[in-house]
Design a protein around this motif. Structure first.
Motif, PDB file in Angstrom:
ATOM      1  N   THR A  50      51.897  40.501  30.310  1.00  0.00           N
ATOM      2  CA  THR A  50      51.814  39.690  31.528  1.00  0.00           C
ATOM      3  C   THR A  50      51.177  40.468  32.673  1.00  0.00           C
ATOM      4  O   THR A  50      50.568  39.870  33.555  1.00  0.00           O
ATOM      5  CB  THR A  50      53.202  39.184  31.965  1.00  0.00           C
ATOM      6  N   GLU A  51      51.290  41.772  32.646  1.00  0.00           N
ATOM      7  CA  GLU A  51      50.674  42.609  33.681  1.00  0.00           C
ATOM      8  C   GLU A  51      49.154  42.690  33.511  1.00  0.00           C
ATOM      9  O   GLU A  51      48.457  43.129  34.418  1.00  0.00           O
ATOM     10  CB  GLU A  51      51.253  44.033  33.639  1.00  0.00           C
ATOM     11  N   CYS A  52      48.654  42.279  32.360  1.00  0.00           N
ATOM     12  CA  CYS A  52      47.240  42.457  32.027  1.00  0.00           C
ATOM     13  C   CYS A  52      46.520  41.134  31.792  1.00  0.00           C
ATOM     14  O   CYS A  52      45.488  41.102  31.124  1.00  0.00           O
ATOM     15  CB  CYS A  52      47.119  43.335  30.786  1.00  0.00           C
ATOM     16  N   SER A  86      41.003  40.140  37.335  1.00  0.00           N
ATOM     17  CA  SER A  86      41.903  40.531  38.421  1.00  0.00           C
ATOM     18  C   SER A  86      42.581  41.836  38.038  1.00  0.00           C
ATOM     19  O   SER A  86      42.949  42.028  36.888  1.00  0.00           O
ATOM     20  CB  SER A  86      42.944  39.450  38.700  1.00  0.00           C
ATOM     21  N   PRO A  87      42.710  42.748  38.957  1.00  0.00           N
ATOM     22  CA  PRO A  87      43.335  44.025  38.616  1.00  0.00           C
ATOM     23  C   PRO A  87      44.789  43.837  38.247  1.00  0.00           C
ATOM     24  O   PRO A  87      45.484  43.036  38.860  1.00  0.00           O
ATOM     25  CB  PRO A  87      43.200  44.851  39.899  1.00  0.00           C
ATOM     26  N   PRO A  88      45.239  44.535  37.229  1.00  0.00           N
ATOM     27  CA  PRO A  88      46.641  44.422  36.839  1.00  0.00           C
ATOM     28  C   PRO A  88      47.538  45.005  37.915  1.00  0.00           C
ATOM     29  O   PRO A  88      47.155  45.931  38.623  1.00  0.00           O
ATOM     30  CB  PRO A  88      46.732  45.234  35.552  1.00  0.00           C
ATOM     31  N   SER A  89      48.715  44.438  38.029  1.00  0.00           N
ATOM     32  CA  SER A  89      49.664  44.986  39.007  1.00  0.00           C
ATOM     33  C   SER A  89      50.203  46.302  38.496  1.00  0.00           C
ATOM     34  O   SER A  89      50.210  46.574  37.295  1.00  0.00           O
ATOM     35  CB  SER A  89      50.784  44.000  39.257  1.00  0.00           C
ATOM     36  N   LYS A  90      50.666  47.120  39.393  1.00  0.00           N
ATOM     37  CA  LYS A  90      51.237  48.428  39.017  1.00  0.00           C
ATOM     38  C   LYS A  90      52.544  48.231  38.272  1.00  0.00           C
ATOM     39  O   LYS A  90      53.337  47.395  38.662  1.00  0.00           O
ATOM     40  CB  LYS A  90      51.494  49.280  40.258  1.00  0.00           C
TER      41      LYS A  90
END
Length: 93
Positions: A50-52, A86-90
């Motif tokens: 989900t982060e990616c 979109s950049p993945p969240s940390k």
């Protein structure tokens, strides 16, 4: 017809996108960069896909564009509300 070769089919065989659910290898590395970004994102986020999702969408878009998978609606792939690239969240440590 050569010895041991396939019989002539009376015309050329046209290729097309693979059947839904199949995921052929990218033999020519056409989407290698997108795949590497996705795999790096998974490693950094302990396999939490989900982060990616943005990177995943970019990878699937490349595969659809290159004919490595059938064109499909993002809604069917669960990515309709995700921005491509979109950049993945940390990840939380």
């Amino acid at each position: 017809m050569s010895f041991g070769g396939p019989p002539s089919l009376g015309g050329s065989v046209k290729g097309g996108p693979p059947d839904r659910g199949s995921f052929p290898l990218d033999h020519f590395g056409e989407c290698k960069d997108e795949m590497k970004l996705y795999m790096d994102c998974l490693r950094k986020n302990s396999g939490t896909s989900t982060e990616c999702q943005g990177v995943s969408k970019a990878y699937l878009h490349c595969r659809m564009k290159k004919g490595l998978m059938e064109q499909d609606d993002w809604r069917n792939l669960g990515l309709s509300n995700v921005k491509e690239n979109s950049p993945p969240s940390k990840s939380k440590s």
